[in-house]
Design a protein around this motif. Structure first.
Motif, PDB file in Angstrom:
ATOM      1  N   ASN A 112      51.721  15.089  16.905  1.00 45.74           N
ATOM      2  CA  ASN A 112      52.238  15.698  16.204  1.00 45.74           C
ATOM      3  C   ASN A 112      53.408  14.917  15.330  1.00 45.74           C
ATOM      4  OD1 ASN A 112      50.871  17.202  16.344  1.00 45.74           O
ATOM      5  ND2 ASN A 112      51.086  18.499  17.592  1.00 45.74           N
ATOM      6  N   GLU A 113      53.382  13.497  15.345  1.00 50.19           N
ATOM      7  CA  GLU A 113      53.975  13.038  14.722  1.00 50.19           C
ATOM      8  C   GLU A 113      54.067  12.750  13.516  1.00 50.19           C
ATOM      9  OE1 GLU A 113      57.779  11.382  15.874  1.00 50.19           O
ATOM     10  OE2 GLU A 113      57.701  12.586  18.110  1.00 50.19           O
ATOM     11  N   ALA A 114      54.951  12.917  12.351  1.00 50.06           N
ATOM     12  CA  ALA A 114      54.600  12.423  10.985  1.00 50.06           C
ATOM     13  C   ALA A 114      54.444  10.877  11.303  1.00 50.06           C
ATOM     14  CB  ALA A 114      56.376  12.737  10.090  1.00 50.06           C
ATOM     15  N   THR A 115      53.314  10.722  10.453  1.00 46.32           N
ATOM     16  CA  THR A 115      53.446   9.044  10.046  1.00 46.32           C
ATOM     17  C   THR A 115      53.923   8.374   8.963  1.00 46.32           C
ATOM     18  OG1 THR A 115      51.155   9.367   9.007  1.00 46.32           O
ATOM     19  CG2 THR A 115      50.695   9.523  10.886  1.00 46.32           C
ATOM     20  N   GLU A 116      54.791   9.010   8.378  1.00 45.56           N
ATOM     21  CA  GLU A 116      55.208   8.518   7.228  1.00 45.56           C
ATOM     22  C   GLU A 116      57.293   8.635   8.191  1.00 45.56           C
ATOM     23  OE1 GLU A 116      55.340  12.769   6.577  1.00 45.56           O
ATOM     24  OE2 GLU A 116      53.650  11.102   6.158  1.00 45.56           O
ATOM     25  N   LYS A 117      57.203   8.101   9.117  1.00 48.85           N
ATOM     26  CA  LYS A 117      58.169   8.843   9.706  1.00 48.85           C
ATOM     27  C   LYS A 117      58.939   6.790   9.977  1.00 48.85           C
ATOM     28  CE  LYS A 117      60.669   9.121  14.400  1.00 48.85           C
ATOM     29  NZ  LYS A 117      59.647   9.489  15.752  1.00 48.85           N
ATOM     30  N   LYS A 118      59.959   7.398   9.766  1.00 52.51           N
ATOM     31  CA  LYS A 118      60.884   6.056   9.467  1.00 52.51           C
ATOM     32  C   LYS A 118      61.684   5.659  10.612  1.00 52.51           C
ATOM     33  CE  LYS A 118      61.445   4.568   5.441  1.00 52.51           C
ATOM     34  NZ  LYS A 118      60.983   3.262   4.284  1.00 52.51           N
ATOM     35  N   PHE A 119      61.508   4.601  11.017  1.00 52.10           N
ATOM     36  CA  PHE A 119      62.200   4.244  12.838  1.00 52.10           C
ATOM     37  C   PHE A 119      63.130   3.349  12.142  1.00 52.10           C
ATOM     38  CE2 PHE A 119      58.000   5.235  13.134  1.00 52.10           C
ATOM     39  CZ  PHE A 119      58.234   4.996  14.437  1.00 52.10           C
ATOM     40  N   LEU A 120      64.122   2.941  12.852  1.00 54.39           N
ATOM     41  CA  LEU A 120      66.179   2.550  12.304  1.00 54.39           C
ATOM     42  C   LEU A 120      65.260   1.035  13.460  1.00 54.39           C
ATOM     43  CD1 LEU A 120      68.740   2.533  11.919  1.00 54.39           C
ATOM     44  CD2 LEU A 120      68.819   3.644  14.459  1.00 54.39           C
ATOM     45  N   LYS A 121      64.815   0.514  14.242  1.00 56.55           N
ATOM     46  CA  LYS A 121      64.733  -1.088  14.222  1.00 56.55           C
ATOM     47  C   LYS A 121      63.470  -1.074  14.701  1.00 56.55           C
ATOM     48  CE  LYS A 121      68.083  -2.242  16.029  1.00 56.55           C
ATOM     49  NZ  LYS A 121      69.693  -3.379  17.020  1.00 56.55           N
ATOM     50  N   VAL A 122      63.012  -2.042  13.596  1.00 53.96           N
ATOM     51  CA  VAL A 122      61.359  -2.183  14.019  1.00 53.96           C
ATOM     52  C   VAL A 122      61.336  -3.710  14.324  1.00 53.96           C
ATOM     53  CG1 VAL A 122      59.040  -2.605  13.716  1.00 53.96           C
ATOM     54  CG2 VAL A 122      60.847  -0.946  13.021  1.00 53.96           C
ATOM     55  N   VAL A 123      60.929  -4.055  15.554  1.00 56.15           N
ATOM     56  CA  VAL A 123      61.061  -5.729  15.818  1.00 56.15           C
ATOM     57  C   VAL A 123      59.428  -6.034  15.949  1.00 56.15           C
ATOM     58  CG1 VAL A 123      61.615  -7.050  17.163  1.00 56.15           C
ATOM     59  CG2 VAL A 123      63.236  -5.237  17.001  1.00 56.15           C
ATOM     60  N   ASP A 124      59.310  -7.544  15.614  1.00 54.00           N
ATOM     61  CA  ASP A 124      57.448  -7.653  15.408  1.00 54.00           C
ATOM     62  C   ASP A 124      57.868  -9.439  15.972  1.00 54.00           C
ATOM     63  OD1 ASP A 124      55.638  -9.069  14.325  1.00 54.00           O
ATOM     64  OD2 ASP A 124      56.171  -9.615  12.162  1.00 54.00           O
ATOM     65  N   ALA A 125      57.273  -8.552  17.018  1.00 54.73           N
ATOM     66  CA  ALA A 125      57.468  -9.967  18.171  1.00 54.73           C
ATOM     67  C   ALA A 125      56.279 -11.177  17.536  1.00 54.73           C
ATOM     68  CB  ALA A 125      57.228  -9.257  19.478  1.00 54.73           C
ATOM     69  N   GLY A 126      57.138 -11.940  17.692  1.00 50.76           N
ATOM     70  CA  GLY A 126      55.797 -13.243  17.083  1.00 50.76           C
ATOM     71  C   GLY A 126      55.009 -12.539  16.076  1.00 50.76           C
ATOM     72  N   CYS A 127      55.593 -12.847  15.205  1.00 49.44           N
ATOM     73  CA  CYS A 127      56.275 -12.559  13.709  1.00 49.44           C
ATOM     74  C   CYS A 127      55.136 -12.883  12.461  1.00 49.44           C
ATOM     75  CB  CYS A 127      57.243 -11.985  13.037  1.00 49.44           C
ATOM     76  SG  CYS A 127      58.595 -13.328  12.200  1.00 49.44           S
ATOM     77  N   GLY A 128      54.983 -14.273  12.945  1.00 51.02           N
ATOM     78  CA  GLY A 128      54.102 -15.227  11.972  1.00 51.02           C
ATOM     79  C   GLY A 128      54.587 -15.067  11.264  1.00 51.02           C
ATOM     80  N   THR A 129      53.805 -15.175   9.986  1.00 51.00           N
ATOM     81  CA  THR A 129      53.937 -15.206   8.648  1.00 51.00           C
ATOM     82  C   THR A 129      53.982 -13.669   7.771  1.00 51.00           C
ATOM     83  OG1 THR A 129      51.815 -15.367   7.209  1.00 51.00           O
ATOM     84  CG2 THR A 129      52.236 -17.695   8.056  1.00 51.00           C
ATOM     85  N   GLY A 130      54.207 -12.698   8.558  1.00 48.68           N
ATOM     86  CA  GLY A 130      54.474 -11.121   8.243  1.00 48.68           C
ATOM     87  C   GLY A 130      52.673 -10.467   8.025  1.00 48.68           C
ATOM     88  N   LEU A 131      52.498 -10.458   9.177  1.00 46.19           N
ATOM     89  CA  LEU A 131      50.963  -9.646   8.546  1.00 46.19           C
ATOM     90  C   LEU A 131      50.966  -8.830   8.922  1.00 46.19           C
ATOM     91  CD1 LEU A 131      48.257 -12.412   9.644  1.00 46.19           C
ATOM     92  CD2 LEU A 131      48.760 -11.158   7.250  1.00 46.19           C
TER      93      LEU A 131
END
Length: 186
Positions: A38-57
């Motif tokens: 029951n969390e909003a799927t458009e909720k904003k997360f303060l800090k998101v880390v993409d581990a192994g980000c590669g080219t950004g997919l």
């Protein structure tokens, strides 16, 4: 070194030639999980880390719910490709091993960690998951992909080594037993 040499062809090889789409599936699965809580799927997360980000997919998939999106990768060349291919997608980048980097977020924790096809290069996930626990805030989320183990391989492994936790596949990627991952993720 593998990804340094592979950087210029990485994305076209992965997406165009191999039909890779884990990043799409990760986002759909995450949205479903949030909806079930029951969390909003458009909720904003303060800090998101993409581990192994590669080219950004994966970063593209999660940017719209990120106040700050940070890309981490071992390869400086891949990060340069991400900056060129998707300017402005990430707010910042870090280069290096994700385990000490994640631990470094203990004082300013991560709200959401995403890792598309990153953990498949680790055998034992215990230290990695301990780093995640240190770096992700209480109540934070981790969304990641793993390599599938075929039913045939799993049956064979169970017969030979009933307590197996991971298996190196012919592709050089590591497949982890589901029960092992669920156990260490607690």
């Amino acid at each position: 070194a593998l990804f340094e040499d592979y950087a210029s062809n990485f994305e076209s090889s992965l997406v165009d030639e191999l039909g890779y789409n884990a990043f799409h599936r990760m986002r759909r699965g995450f949205d479903r999980a949030l909806a079930q809580e029951n969390e909003a799927t458009e909720k904003k997360f303060l800090k998101v880390v993409d581990a192994g980000c590669g080219t950004g997919l994966a970063g593209v998939e999660f940017r719209n719910i990120s106040q700050s999106l940070i890309g981490i990768d071992l390869s400086p060349k891949i990060i340069e490709h991400a900056k060129t291919k998707r300017p402005g997608l990430y707010d910042s980048f870090q280069t290096g091993d994700i385990k000490p980097i994640l631990r470094g977020y203990a004082k300013q924790p991560i709200s959401l960690l995403i890792a598309a096809d990153t953990f498949i290069y680790f055998n034992d996930l215990t230290d990695l998951f301990a780093s995640m626990k240190d770096g992700i805030e209480e109540g934070g989320y981790a969304v990641f992909s793993l390599e599938n183990v075929s039913e045939e391989s799993e049956a064979r492994l169970n017969a030979i080594v009933p307590e197996w936790r991971w298996q190196l596949t012919p592709s050089g990627r590591v497949a982890h037993r589901k029960e092992y991952v669920e156990d260490i993720a607690k």
